[in-house]
Design a protein around this motif. Structure first.
Motif, mmCIF file in Angstrom:
data_model
loop_
_atom_site.group_PDB
_atom_site.id
_atom_site.type_symbol
_atom_site.label_atom_id
_atom_site.label_comp_id
_atom_site.label_asym_id
_atom_site.label_seq_id
_atom_site.Cartn_x
_atom_site.Cartn_y
_atom_site.Cartn_z
ATOM 1 N N TRP A 55 42.511 -19.777 32.772
ATOM 2 C CA TRP A 55 42.764 -20.582 34.186
ATOM 3 C C TRP A 55 41.374 -20.690 34.819
ATOM 4 C CZ3 TRP A 55 47.573 -19.943 36.840
ATOM 5 C CH2 TRP A 55 47.644 -20.568 38.147
ATOM 6 N N LEU A 56 40.336 -20.371 34.694
ATOM 7 C CA LEU A 56 39.079 -20.736 35.297
ATOM 8 C C LEU A 56 38.524 -22.039 34.634
ATOM 9 C CD1 LEU A 56 37.444 -17.533 36.364
ATOM 10 C CD2 LEU A 56 38.731 -19.127 37.775
ATOM 11 N N ALA A 57 38.604 -22.049 33.042
ATOM 12 C CA ALA A 57 38.026 -22.977 32.450
ATOM 13 C C ALA A 57 38.804 -24.366 32.684
ATOM 14 C CB ALA A 57 38.452 -22.971 30.986
ATOM 15 N N MET A 58 40.136 -24.375 33.221
ATOM 16 C CA MET A 58 40.876 -25.631 33.423
ATOM 17 C C MET A 58 40.701 -25.997 35.022
ATOM 18 S SD MET A 58 43.579 -25.491 30.606
ATOM 19 C CE MET A 58 44.475 -24.046 30.910
ATOM 20 N N ARG A 59 40.006 -25.191 35.706
ATOM 21 C CA ARG A 59 39.678 -25.896 37.126
ATOM 22 C C ARG A 59 38.561 -25.585 37.635
ATOM 23 N NH1 ARG A 59 43.961 -23.894 40.204
ATOM 24 N NH2 ARG A 59 45.190 -23.945 38.324
ATOM 25 N N ARG A 60 37.474 -25.915 36.579
ATOM 26 C CA ARG A 60 36.240 -26.151 37.078
ATOM 27 C C ARG A 60 36.053 -27.792 37.350
ATOM 28 N NH1 ARG A 60 32.021 -22.539 33.971
ATOM 29 N NH2 ARG A 60 30.542 -24.209 34.362
ATOM 30 N N GLU A 61 35.492 -27.615 38.763
ATOM 31 C CA GLU A 61 35.062 -28.782 39.532
ATOM 32 C C GLU A 61 33.949 -29.757 38.520
ATOM 33 O OE1 GLU A 61 36.403 -30.477 41.858
ATOM 34 O OE2 GLU A 61 37.670 -28.917 42.499
ATOM 35 N N LEU A 87 45.527 -4.841 41.616
ATOM 36 C CA LEU A 87 46.429 -5.426 42.692
ATOM 37 C C LEU A 87 46.578 -6.796 42.525
ATOM 38 C CD1 LEU A 87 46.962 -3.259 45.839
ATOM 39 C CD2 LEU A 87 48.903 -4.217 44.424
ATOM 40 N N GLY A 88 45.076 -7.277 42.953
ATOM 41 C CA GLY A 88 44.594 -8.854 42.886
ATOM 42 C C GLY A 88 45.282 -9.422 41.894
ATOM 43 N N TRP A 89 44.609 -8.902 40.568
ATOM 44 C CA TRP A 89 45.202 -9.377 39.406
ATOM 45 C C TRP A 89 46.456 -9.886 38.971
ATOM 46 C CZ3 TRP A 89 42.685 -11.708 35.378
ATOM 47 C CH2 TRP A 89 43.039 -11.530 34.087
ATOM 48 N N MET A 90 47.483 -8.660 39.345
ATOM 49 C CA MET A 90 48.899 -8.763 39.276
ATOM 50 C C MET A 90 49.468 -9.617 40.304
ATOM 51 S SD MET A 90 49.275 -7.068 36.675
ATOM 52 C CE MET A 90 51.156 -6.884 36.557
ATOM 53 N N ALA A 91 49.106 -9.244 41.513
ATOM 54 C CA ALA A 91 50.062 -9.907 42.651
ATOM 55 C C ALA A 91 49.614 -11.407 42.965
ATOM 56 C CB ALA A 91 49.834 -9.015 43.793
ATOM 57 N N ARG A 92 48.127 -11.509 43.138
ATOM 58 C CA ARG A 92 47.874 -12.930 43.506
ATOM 59 C C ARG A 92 46.615 -13.380 42.459
ATOM 60 N NH1 ARG A 92 51.248 -13.775 45.521
ATOM 61 N NH2 ARG A 92 52.204 -13.660 47.579
ATOM 62 N N PRO A 93 47.067 -13.356 41.119
ATOM 63 C CA PRO A 93 45.817 -13.864 39.906
ATOM 64 C C PRO A 93 45.227 -15.022 40.348
ATOM 65 C CG PRO A 93 48.348 -13.900 39.296
ATOM 66 C CD PRO A 93 48.348 -13.388 40.663
ATOM 67 N N ALA A 94 45.648 -16.155 40.776
ATOM 68 C CA ALA A 94 44.843 -17.243 41.053
ATOM 69 C C ALA A 94 43.767 -17.022 42.153
ATOM 70 C CB ALA A 94 45.817 -18.373 41.423
ATOM 71 N N ALA A 95 44.284 -16.531 43.184
ATOM 72 C CA ALA A 95 43.214 -16.192 44.483
ATOM 73 C C ALA A 95 42.128 -15.284 43.803
ATOM 74 C CB ALA A 95 43.845 -15.741 45.439
ATOM 75 N N PHE A 96 42.509 -14.224 43.187
ATOM 76 C CA PHE A 96 41.595 -13.189 42.436
ATOM 77 C C PHE A 96 40.527 -13.822 41.611
ATOM 78 C CE2 PHE A 96 40.481 -9.994 39.169
ATOM 79 C CZ PHE A 96 39.812 -9.058 40.029
ATOM 80 N N MET A 97 41.117 -14.660 40.837
ATOM 81 C CA MET A 97 39.960 -15.128 39.743
ATOM 82 C C MET A 97 39.246 -16.114 40.454
ATOM 83 S SD MET A 97 42.191 -15.532 36.115
ATOM 84 C CE MET A 97 43.746 -16.074 36.903
ATOM 85 N N ALA A 98 39.713 -16.847 41.188
ATOM 86 C CA ALA A 98 39.004 -18.177 42.078
ATOM 87 C C ALA A 98 37.898 -17.402 42.693
ATOM 88 C CB ALA A 98 39.826 -18.879 42.895
#
Ligand code: HEM
Length: 424
Positions: A333-339, A16-27
């Motif tokens: 997604w994660l690789a391109m938002r690493r602080e 559900l997280g992966w589909m509906a809110r992927p950004a929040a789920f991965m973060a």
């Protein structure tokens, strides 16, 4: 062999997280468990280990295709993609196919497509007033571009006919769960069954495509399309590519290039609408800045979130031993938002591309990497530049101030309200 840690929630919840809110789920998974992290969703049968550090990403992209074939991830597409599809091949056969398919996307040939794309973009944007759902419009435009520039369809009748067939077929292909089910129960229960409808749609579509191919063969000087270049190809023995094979190449370009480009452009509008200072600078017409906006949009909101490979044999990635039978993925997604690699990663700042050192190539990966890196990447970037250049003439505001959230629309991630903007 233990897998790296990851969320303990049941797979249904993670899906559900992966589909509906992927950004929040991965973060959340990344924050809590670090890099790598193992997720379990119904997206794949196997658990999936996500990597985002550039060194690990490089190792994923360099995995030997005999150990980690990427073609298998597209297996569900076989009935549509075809036997010779670049998407399904691995190893030598894949490399051979890649050499053929990337030819039209380089140098002079590629540049020659620019003016046509620019013209189609201007035509599309000329009708924009009031509220516009950019995702819908970009689906329309990117398909028009593929039909005209890639397939070499003539404006008017031929494009309209193909558009109808493509829309119908892609709608079915996009409904991946349905397609998966069809792969399991491929019994033809008549033209009204899902499989029957799918088969008929593909047959109709193929008949049209093969007709286009035959027409282009008869009149090869009909224009400078990608198809014209594909038809010039010869295999190692000097034989031309068969019609069926060219058909598979066209379908791969369609599957690879339609939704991904539309989603990326909708995200670019979603971002630019919230940054009047970016619009003002775009109006100045500086090509370096335009390029920076494209790169930043692809960084901040990549249309694809992962480049997955299924491990057939145990492998060691980033010092971790992983067993056969798991999916490993470079997490775009994660690789391109690493602080640690992207200061103020959450901010949309095209200027970052014009200042200071250029990023590690393994940290900007919207097109994946290694031998499977997007075959149409130069084309996709050109397309985005031309559309944004045409859009610079408009004033675009967001319908609501807060940014849109990401949701999955089958294979790509899109803005959840379709990248809606107010024009004028
Ligand atoms: C902004 C738009 C696009 C994005 C974000 C994108 C992204 C990607 C990604 C992430 C992959 C998989 C890479 C991997 O597994 O390592 C891929 C593969 C591919 N893309 Fe794109 N793509 C875009 C546009 C296009 C266009 C316009 C075309 C063609 C006209 C295209 C054709 C392909 C093909 C044929 C493959 C398969 C390559 C292979 O298996 O060797 N893509 N793309």
């Amino acid at each position: 062999m233990d897998l790296p840690p990851g969320p303990r929630a049941p797979a249904v919840w993670q899906t559900l997280g992966w589909m509906a809110r992927p950004a929040a789920f991965m973060a959340r998974a990344h924050r809590r468990f670090g890099d790598p992290v193992t997720i379990r969703t119904y997206w794949t049968e196997e658990p999936m280990v996500l990597f985002s550090h550039p060194d690990a990403v490089r190792e994923v992209f360099r995995l030997d295709p005999r150990i980690a074939p990427a073609g298998e991830s597209w297996e569900f597409l076989r009935p549509f993609a075809g036997r010779d599809s670049i998407l399904l091949l691995d190893g030598e056969a894949h490399l051979r196919e890649r050499r053929l398919m990337t030819t039209p996307f380089h140098g002079e040939r590629m540049r020659a497509f620019g003016p046509v794309v620019a013209e189609l973009a201007r035509e599309e944007l000329s009708s924009w007033r009031g509220r516009v759902v950019t995702l819908e419009r970009m689906r329309h435009l990117t398909l028009e571009i593929i039909l005209r520039v890639v397939f070499g369809a003539s404006a008017g009748g031929e494009t309209a006919q193909l558009r109808g067939a493509v829309d119908g077929t892609l709608d079915i292909v996009r409904s991946m769960p349905q397609l998966m089910a069809m792969a399991v129960v491929r019994r033809d229960l008549g033209p009204r069954s899902p499989w029957g409808r799918f088969r008929l749609a593909v047959e109709r579509f193929d008949a049209l495509l093969l007709d286009v191919v035959a027409r282009r063969r008869r009149r090869p000087d009909d224009g400078d399309s990608v198809l014209a270049t594909l038809l010039e190809q010869r295999d190692e023995d000097g034989n031309p590519t068969s019609d069926r094979h060219v058909r598979d190449q066209l379908v791969a370009l369609l599957v690879g290039g339609h939704d991904s480009s539309a989603a990326s452009l909708a995200w670019a509008f979603e971002r630019v609408a919230r940054h009047p200072e970016v619009q003002a600078r775009l109006r100045g017409g500086d090509p370096a800045y335009l390029d920076a906006v494209v790169k930043e949009a692809l960084r901040a909101r990549p249309a694809l979130t992962i480049a997955p490979r299924l491990l057939r044999a145990p492998a060691r990635i980033a010092g971790r031993d992983l067993p056969a039978g798991v999916q490993v993925a470079a997490c775009l997604w994660l690789a391109m938002r690493r602080e640690d690699l992207w200061p103020q990663a959450a901010a949309f700042r095209p200027e970052r591309w014009l200042e200071g050192p250029q990023p590690n190539p393994m940290s900007w990966i919207p097109f994946g990497g290694g031998v499977r890196r997007c075959a149409g990447a130069p084309f996709a970037e050109m397309e985005m530049r031309e559309v944004l250049r045409a859009a610079a003439a408009l004033t675009i505001r967001p319908v609501r101030p807060q940014g849109e959230r990401a949701r999955r629309s089958m294979l790509v991630v899109v803005p959840d309200r379709g990248g809606e903007v107010l024009v004028g």
